[in-house]
Write a protein that holds these residues in place. Structure first.
Motif, short mmCIF file in Angstrom:
data_model
loop_
_atom_site.label_atom_id
_atom_site.label_comp_id
_atom_site.label_asym_id
_atom_site.label_seq_id
_atom_site.Cartn_x
_atom_site.Cartn_y
_atom_site.Cartn_z
N ALA A 1 40.48 -39.99 -2.15
CA ALA A 1 40.90 -40.58 -3.93
C ALA A 1 42.52 -39.69 -4.04
N ARG A 2 43.26 -40.36 -4.64
CA ARG A 2 44.44 -39.63 -5.21
C ARG A 2 44.34 -39.66 -6.62
N PRO A 3 44.32 -38.21 -6.98
CA PRO A 3 44.29 -37.76 -8.39
C PRO A 3 45.38 -38.46 -9.35
N GLY A 4 44.76 -39.08 -10.46
CA GLY A 4 45.63 -39.57 -11.36
C GLY A 4 46.04 -41.31 -11.10
N GLN A 5 45.65 -41.49 -9.78
CA GLN A 5 45.76 -42.81 -9.24
C GLN A 5 44.39 -43.55 -9.01
N SER A 6 43.69 -43.16 -8.35
CA SER A 6 42.39 -43.63 -7.84
C SER A 6 41.49 -43.96 -9.11
N ASP A 7 40.73 -45.01 -8.96
CA ASP A 7 39.47 -45.48 -9.79
C ASP A 7 38.34 -44.59 -9.59
N LEU A 8 37.47 -44.48 -10.30
CA LEU A 8 36.05 -43.94 -10.19
C LEU A 8 35.05 -45.13 -10.20
N ASP A 9 34.58 -45.38 -8.98
CA ASP A 9 33.62 -46.85 -8.78
C ASP A 9 32.37 -46.51 -8.85
N LEU B 1 26.45 -48.06 -23.12
CA LEU B 1 26.80 -47.64 -21.88
C LEU B 1 28.37 -47.92 -21.58
N GLU B 2 28.83 -49.19 -22.37
CA GLU B 2 30.05 -49.19 -22.21
C GLU B 2 31.18 -48.45 -23.05
N GLN B 3 30.36 -47.95 -24.25
CA GLN B 3 30.85 -47.05 -24.90
C GLN B 3 31.26 -45.79 -24.36
N ARG B 4 30.26 -45.27 -23.56
CA ARG B 4 30.16 -44.04 -22.82
C ARG B 4 31.17 -44.27 -21.59
N ARG B 5 31.15 -45.31 -20.94
CA ARG B 5 32.25 -45.37 -19.90
C ARG B 5 33.65 -45.15 -20.62
N ARG B 6 33.94 -45.83 -21.70
CA ARG B 6 35.30 -45.59 -22.34
C ARG B 6 35.69 -44.14 -22.65
N LEU B 7 34.50 -43.43 -23.19
CA LEU B 7 34.81 -41.91 -23.43
C LEU B 7 35.08 -41.40 -22.44
N LEU B 8 34.32 -41.46 -21.29
CA LEU B 8 34.42 -40.85 -19.92
C LEU B 8 36.00 -40.87 -19.40
N GLU B 9 36.38 -42.30 -19.66
CA GLU B 9 37.62 -42.58 -19.17
C GLU B 9 38.76 -41.72 -19.81
N ARG B 10 38.34 -41.85 -21.14
CA ARG B 10 39.37 -41.08 -21.86
C ARG B 10 39.51 -39.56 -21.70
N CYS B 11 38.53 -39.03 -21.24
CA CYS B 11 38.38 -37.59 -21.11
C CYS B 11 38.77 -37.15 -19.68
N HIS B 12 38.91 -37.95 -18.80
CA HIS B 12 39.02 -37.68 -17.70
C HIS B 12 40.22 -38.40 -17.03
N GLY B 13 41.47 -37.77 -17.11
CA GLY B 13 42.47 -38.07 -16.61
C GLY B 13 42.81 -38.15 -15.03
N GLU B 14 41.87 -37.56 -14.40
CA GLU B 14 41.99 -37.52 -13.13
C GLU B 14 41.69 -38.86 -12.26
N VAL B 15 41.02 -39.75 -12.89
CA VAL B 15 41.11 -41.17 -12.47
C VAL B 15 41.79 -41.94 -13.34
N SER B 16 42.19 -43.13 -12.83
CA SER B 16 43.06 -44.16 -13.69
C SER B 16 42.25 -45.19 -14.35
N LYS B 17 40.92 -45.32 -14.02
CA LYS B 17 39.91 -46.14 -14.54
C LYS B 17 38.36 -45.82 -14.05
N ILE B 18 37.51 -46.21 -14.90
CA ILE B 18 36.22 -45.94 -14.28
C ILE B 18 35.54 -47.37 -14.47
N ASP B 19 34.85 -47.85 -13.17
CA ASP B 19 34.36 -48.98 -13.31
C ASP B 19 32.93 -48.97 -13.10
N PHE B 20 31.95 -49.71 -13.80
CA PHE B 20 30.62 -49.80 -13.47
C PHE B 20 30.09 -51.11 -12.91
#
Length: 260
Positions: free
Chosen positions: A59-67, A84-103
């Protein structure tokens, strides 16, 4: 003779996710996921997996997704999915090392159904890396390449891509539109394996593998493949151009399916 990098092992089985240490940049996020999602979902979370570039250590920090793949109980209430969707968005906002979190979410009965062996079974065994819970991948033996897997994993490609077209046309912002272009381009490049020949022995693994394979087997589509590979990496095409390119390649794809 088998090529060294053709995606299968010495016995002809499709390779599995390597058990390399997770990259340092993602360990805090993965620890948060392993703690927060079971705490939120309780007994309704059966298994939790990571797949994609983070799972494979590329993965590339700041560019890759967390799948992430989540297998839930068959009785999981709809209200928990909202949380669960609310938690996904919260994790996404708090962790800039990934561009997106997908479930990627499924139910236990679905994941273990005999009719889903080539889809869920292959996915869990060969693409997912266990993080928490019951490792359902152990229920499945390794797979060898076959066209049935490509069809099962990709599903009804034309229907899926039509959904992308509708989502792309109704985007509320340029950022959202470019995100859809990236996702659609990546999905398309991987889906071309549905046109797999019966005599093929290798198995594309990365997006680059899929792109190279498609170029080799479908040289008449080289310009379109180059376009979608560029969009998959860094989307920047105008909305009209992307829609036209996608429409044209889907017409070609449909003709190939009819001929096959």
């Amino acid at each position: 003779m088998r090529e060294a990098n053709d995606g299968v092992d010495a016995e002809g089985f499709i390779r599995q996710v390597p058990g390399v240490p997770f990259q340092m940049e993602y360990r805090a996020l993965l620890a948060a996921v392993r703690y927060q999602l079971p705490a939120l979902l309780g007994r309704h979370l059966i298994a939790l997996y990571v797949y994609g570039s983070v799972a494979e250590g590329r993965a590339r920090p700041g560019q890759s997704d967390l799948d992430l793949t989540l297998v839930l109980s068959d009785a999981c209430p709809a209200g928990l999915l909202v949380q669960l969707e609310q938690r996904r968005r919260l994790l996404e906002r708090c962790h800039g090392e990934v561009s997106k979190i997908d479930f990627d979410i499924g139910r236990r009965a679905e994941a273990l159904a005999p009719g889903n062996r080539l889809s869920w079974g292959f996915w869990l065994r060969h693409h997912c890396r266990w993080l928490w819970g019951e490792d359902l991948a152990r229920r499945y033996a390794p797979f060898k390449p076959e066209v049935g897997i490509a069809r099962a994993v990709n599903g009804d490609v034309l229907t899926v891509m039509q959904r992308y077209i509708l989502a792309h046309a109704s985007c509320a912002s340029p950022v959202e539109r470019l995100g859809i272009q990236r996702e659609a381009a990546r999905r398309l490049l991987r889906a071309i394996q549905v046109l797999r020949r019966l005599d093929e022995r290798g198995w594309p693994w990365t997006l680059e593998d899929h792109y190279s394979r498609a170029q080799r087997l479908h040289p008449e589509q080289r310009a379109a493949l180059d376009f979608f590979y560029a969009e998959a990496r860094q989307p920047q095409a105008a909305a009209v151009e992307f829609a036209q390119q996608l429409g044209a390649v889907l017409l070609w794809f449909e003709r190939q399916l009819r001929q096959g």
